[in-house]
Write a protein that holds these residues in place. Structure first.
Motif, mmCIF file in Angstrom:
data_model
loop_
_atom_site.group_PDB
_atom_site.id
_atom_site.type_symbol
_atom_site.label_atom_id
_atom_site.label_comp_id
_atom_site.label_asym_id
_atom_site.label_seq_id
_atom_site.Cartn_x
_atom_site.Cartn_y
_atom_site.Cartn_z
ATOM 1 N N HIS A 205 31.809 28.982 48.436
ATOM 2 C CA HIS A 205 33.111 29.337 47.888
ATOM 3 C C HIS A 205 33.171 30.834 47.575
ATOM 4 O O HIS A 205 34.180 31.500 47.785
ATOM 5 C CB HIS A 205 33.334 28.480 46.638
ATOM 6 C CG HIS A 205 34.509 28.863 45.827
ATOM 7 N ND1 HIS A 205 35.744 29.076 46.388
ATOM 8 C CD2 HIS A 205 34.645 29.080 44.501
ATOM 9 C CE1 HIS A 205 36.592 29.396 45.432
ATOM 10 N NE2 HIS A 205 35.947 29.416 44.281
ATOM 11 N N CYS A 206 32.063 31.367 47.077
ATOM 12 C CA CYS A 206 32.040 32.758 46.627
ATOM 13 C C CYS A 206 30.582 33.188 46.473
ATOM 14 O O CYS A 206 29.765 32.430 45.951
ATOM 15 C CB CYS A 206 32.764 32.825 45.282
ATOM 16 S SG CYS A 206 32.510 34.352 44.392
ATOM 17 N N ARG A 208 29.538 35.594 44.639
ATOM 18 C CA ARG A 208 29.350 36.304 43.380
ATOM 19 C C ARG A 208 28.172 35.770 42.525
ATOM 20 O O ARG A 208 27.339 36.551 42.056
ATOM 21 C CB ARG A 208 30.658 36.261 42.582
ATOM 22 C CG ARG A 208 30.594 36.854 41.207
ATOM 23 C CD ARG A 208 30.236 38.333 41.307
ATOM 24 N NE ARG A 208 29.847 38.833 40.023
ATOM 25 C CZ ARG A 208 30.652 39.523 39.225
ATOM 26 N NH1 ARG A 208 31.883 39.788 39.609
ATOM 27 N NH2 ARG A 208 30.239 39.956 38.082
ATOM 28 N N PRO A 209 28.079 34.451 42.304
ATOM 29 C CA PRO A 209 26.967 33.978 41.471
ATOM 30 C C PRO A 209 25.596 34.353 42.049
ATOM 31 O O PRO A 209 24.690 34.717 41.308
ATOM 32 C CB PRO A 209 27.158 32.454 41.449
ATOM 33 C CG PRO A 209 28.618 32.258 41.708
ATOM 34 C CD PRO A 209 29.002 33.349 42.649
ATOM 35 N N HIS A 417 34.502 40.240 44.630
ATOM 36 C CA HIS A 417 35.004 39.870 43.299
ATOM 37 C C HIS A 417 34.390 40.722 42.196
ATOM 38 O O HIS A 417 34.035 40.224 41.143
ATOM 39 C CB HIS A 417 34.743 38.386 42.995
ATOM 40 C CG HIS A 417 35.347 37.504 44.022
ATOM 41 N ND1 HIS A 417 35.105 36.171 44.072
ATOM 42 C CD2 HIS A 417 36.177 37.779 45.039
ATOM 43 C CE1 HIS A 417 35.763 35.655 45.087
ATOM 44 N NE2 HIS A 417 36.413 36.617 45.688
ATOM 45 N N PHE A 420 37.515 40.674 38.397
ATOM 46 C CA PHE A 420 37.924 39.281 38.328
ATOM 47 C C PHE A 420 39.309 39.103 38.937
ATOM 48 O O PHE A 420 40.215 39.877 38.678
ATOM 49 C CB PHE A 420 37.926 38.848 36.865
ATOM 50 C CG PHE A 420 38.346 37.437 36.668
ATOM 51 C CD1 PHE A 420 37.452 36.413 36.920
ATOM 52 C CD2 PHE A 420 39.612 37.132 36.231
ATOM 53 C CE1 PHE A 420 37.833 35.103 36.736
ATOM 54 C CE2 PHE A 420 39.995 35.829 36.044
ATOM 55 C CZ PHE A 420 39.104 34.811 36.296
ATOM 56 N N ILE A 424 41.916 34.135 43.391
ATOM 57 C CA ILE A 424 40.772 33.585 44.124
ATOM 58 C C ILE A 424 39.952 32.673 43.225
ATOM 59 O O ILE A 424 39.431 31.652 43.647
ATOM 60 C CB ILE A 424 39.878 34.725 44.663
ATOM 61 C CG1 ILE A 424 40.693 35.610 45.593
ATOM 62 C CG2 ILE A 424 38.662 34.185 45.392
ATOM 63 C CD1 ILE A 424 40.009 36.880 45.989
ATOM 64 N N CYS A 425 39.865 33.048 41.963
ATOM 65 C CA CYS A 425 38.943 32.352 41.064
ATOM 66 C C CYS A 425 39.547 31.100 40.436
ATOM 67 O O CYS A 425 38.846 30.375 39.727
ATOM 68 C CB CYS A 425 38.475 33.300 39.971
ATOM 69 S SG CYS A 425 37.748 34.807 40.632
ATOM 70 N N CYS A 428 37.686 27.785 40.360
ATOM 71 C CA CYS A 428 36.379 27.624 39.702
ATOM 72 C C CYS A 428 36.559 27.045 38.303
ATOM 73 O O CYS A 428 37.582 27.272 37.667
ATOM 74 C CB CYS A 428 35.676 28.979 39.592
ATOM 75 S SG CYS A 428 34.744 29.385 41.064
ATOM 76 N N ARG A 433 34.554 30.947 35.380
ATOM 77 C CA ARG A 433 35.504 32.066 35.351
ATOM 78 C C ARG A 433 35.219 32.982 34.166
ATOM 79 O O ARG A 433 35.219 34.197 34.291
ATOM 80 C CB ARG A 433 36.936 31.532 35.280
ATOM 81 C CG ARG A 433 37.469 31.211 36.661
ATOM 82 C CD ARG A 433 38.892 30.764 36.608
ATOM 83 N NE ARG A 433 38.982 29.356 36.256
ATOM 84 C CZ ARG A 433 39.982 28.813 35.582
ATOM 85 N NH1 ARG A 433 40.963 29.567 35.151
ATOM 86 N NH2 ARG A 433 39.998 27.535 35.332
#
Ligand code: SF4
Length: 442
Positions: A205-206, A208-209, A417, A420, A424-425, A428, A433
């Motif tokens: 999905h993303c 970022r994490p 991202h 923020f 898109i977020c 989540c 978030r």
């Protein structure tokens, strides 16, 4: 490529040489001493044209070396070594090249054209590359990609970088050295690198994490992750036939003590921790009692990797009985999440070449079942497919690009991202978030 070997030998024979001096040596070797440093810097393409006819890739490596853009001599040698043939990755049987589809097992990116909008809202991008492996080896090719043919491939281009290695599958030939991406085309960025299935499942999905984790260093170690690892070890023992979990716990625990000590304090209740772990193993024992055949079926090798798509993973348990394969992935968390299903899907993907080999050898269909098993209550959930091969590979490629970008002073892509973005977020969960919002620069 004897010439490249000679270049590398020459550089290695003079170990005290600096990167820029190595650049001048390369320039002298490629131009037979005819092209001076300043003239080359003024017109780098001079090395590609007559009378030198160096390949574009060698000219680019020389330019970067002369300018001191490599940090060490080893990096220069590694760039040159890319031209020496390696064994190409093994293609999965169903992905063999066909007459009208071409595979480039490995190529070095020479130039990139980022997506630009053309007629009808379609985007176009392209990749120029020097093929370093396979039948097209040593030729320069252009791959044209249109978003209406293959959107994923079209928008992967900004994630590549000059001299990155790519493998390209299912290209449609247009003319000599000219190819187009079609709907089945897929790219593998830095194909010799393996990415963990777990990281990919978390990044669908993303990214970022995973980026945050990369920046923090090694993955988080918490009591919960250690408990999960302990339960996994005990499950392995159970499948090997161990029946006394109390004594198995005593045997396994010493291997976790140092890690436990690093995340606990004097208030840590060791007895409650032990009881919690044994509660999980109790649920698993009940599951095995309900499925005694699992102990009789032969277990397959659990560590799997794909040289084609550069993904690896360790499956918790794989059983084979006749023409039936049962994949079991153990989850110790409070609930099964979408990313757990994605991880299981990737494991299935990693097993697919093995399955196809069996099908070919035995001539009969192999039935594959895959389940997520919860150690909280011993329940299981069959695989829910929420992704596909192309999305998995895209996430894998973007993780590789992100890892490369994090290590550079001037990253070629902005980490996704960074600020923020509610749009898109929105999908989540709120705690994710909030965490991302707090960690963003805004
Ligand atoms: S909240 Fe936004 S930045 Fe964070 S993981 Fe979700 S999509 Fe990515």
């Amino acid at each position: 490529m004897a010439f490249v070997h000679a270049l590398i030998d020459k550089l290695l024979e003079s170990p005290a040489v600096s990167v820029t001096e190595a650049g001048e040596q390369l320039l002298a070797a490629l131009s037979a001493g005819q092209l001076g440093r300043d003239a080359f810097l003024n017109d780098p393409l001079a090395l590609v044209g007559p009378p030198y006819f160096a390949s574009r890739y060698l000219a680019q490596v020389t330019l970067r070396t002369v300018k001191g853009e490599y940090e060490t001599l080893e990096e220069v040698v590694a760039s040159l070594s890319a031209l020496i043939e390696r064994n190409p990755p093994i293609l999965e049987p169903k992905r063999q090249a066909t007459a009208d589809r071409v595979v480039l097992p490995e190529a070095k990116v020479l130039d990139l054209r980022y997506p630009v909008k053309v007629d009808g809202g379609v985007w176009e991008s392209s990749i120029d590359a020097l093929v370093t492996s396979g039948p097209f080896r040593d030729s320069e090719v252009r791959i044209r990609i249109r978003s209406d043919q293959n959107r994923t491939a079209c928008f992967l281009v900004p994630h590549l970088w000059i001299h990155s290695a790519i493998a390209a599958y299912n290209l449609a030939p247009l003319g000599e050295g000219d190819f187009a991406a079609c709907a089945e085309t897929f790219f593998v960025l830095e194909p010799m690198r393996q990415v963990n299935a777990t990281s990919i499942a978390r990044s669908l999905h993303c990214t970022r994490p995973q980026l945050d984790q990369l920046r923090r260093g090694k993955g988080d170690v918490t009591i919960h992750t250690l408990k999960g690892q302990l339960v996994h070890s005990l499950f392995d023992r159970m499948l090997e036939g161990a029946s006394n979990m109390e004594s198995a716990y005593r045997e396994v625990l010493p291997g976790f003590l140092v890690a436990l000590a690093s995340v606990t304090d004097e208030f840590f209740d060791e007895e409650a921790f032990r009881a919690d772990v044994l509660r999980h193993t109790g649920s698993l024992e009940e599951f095995i009692e309900r499925n005694p055949h699992l102990l009789e079926h032969s277990q397959l090798e659990l560590k799997r990797y794909s040289a084609t798509i550069g993904i690896q993973g360790r499956i918790d348990a794989v059983f084979r009985a006749g023409n039936r394969i049962d994949i079991l992935e153990l989850k110790t968390g409070a609930r099964i999440r979408p990313e757990d299903h994605a991880q299981l899907f990737i494991y299935r993907l990693l097993l697919s070449d093995l399955v196809r080999r069996w099908q070919r050898n035995d001539g009969q269909d192999v039935e594959v079942t895959s389940r997520l098993l919860s150690s909280v209550d011993g329940s299981f959930a069959p695989l829910r497919v929420t992704t596909d091969f192309y999305q998995v590979l895209d996430a894998r490629n973007k993780l590789i690009a992100m890892q490369y970008a994090v290590g550079r002073n001037a990253p070629h892509i902005a980490p996704r991202h960074e600020g923020f973005n509610e749009q898109i977020c929105g999908s989540c969960p709120s705690w994710t978030r909030n965490r991302c919002k707090e960690m963003s620069d805004v």
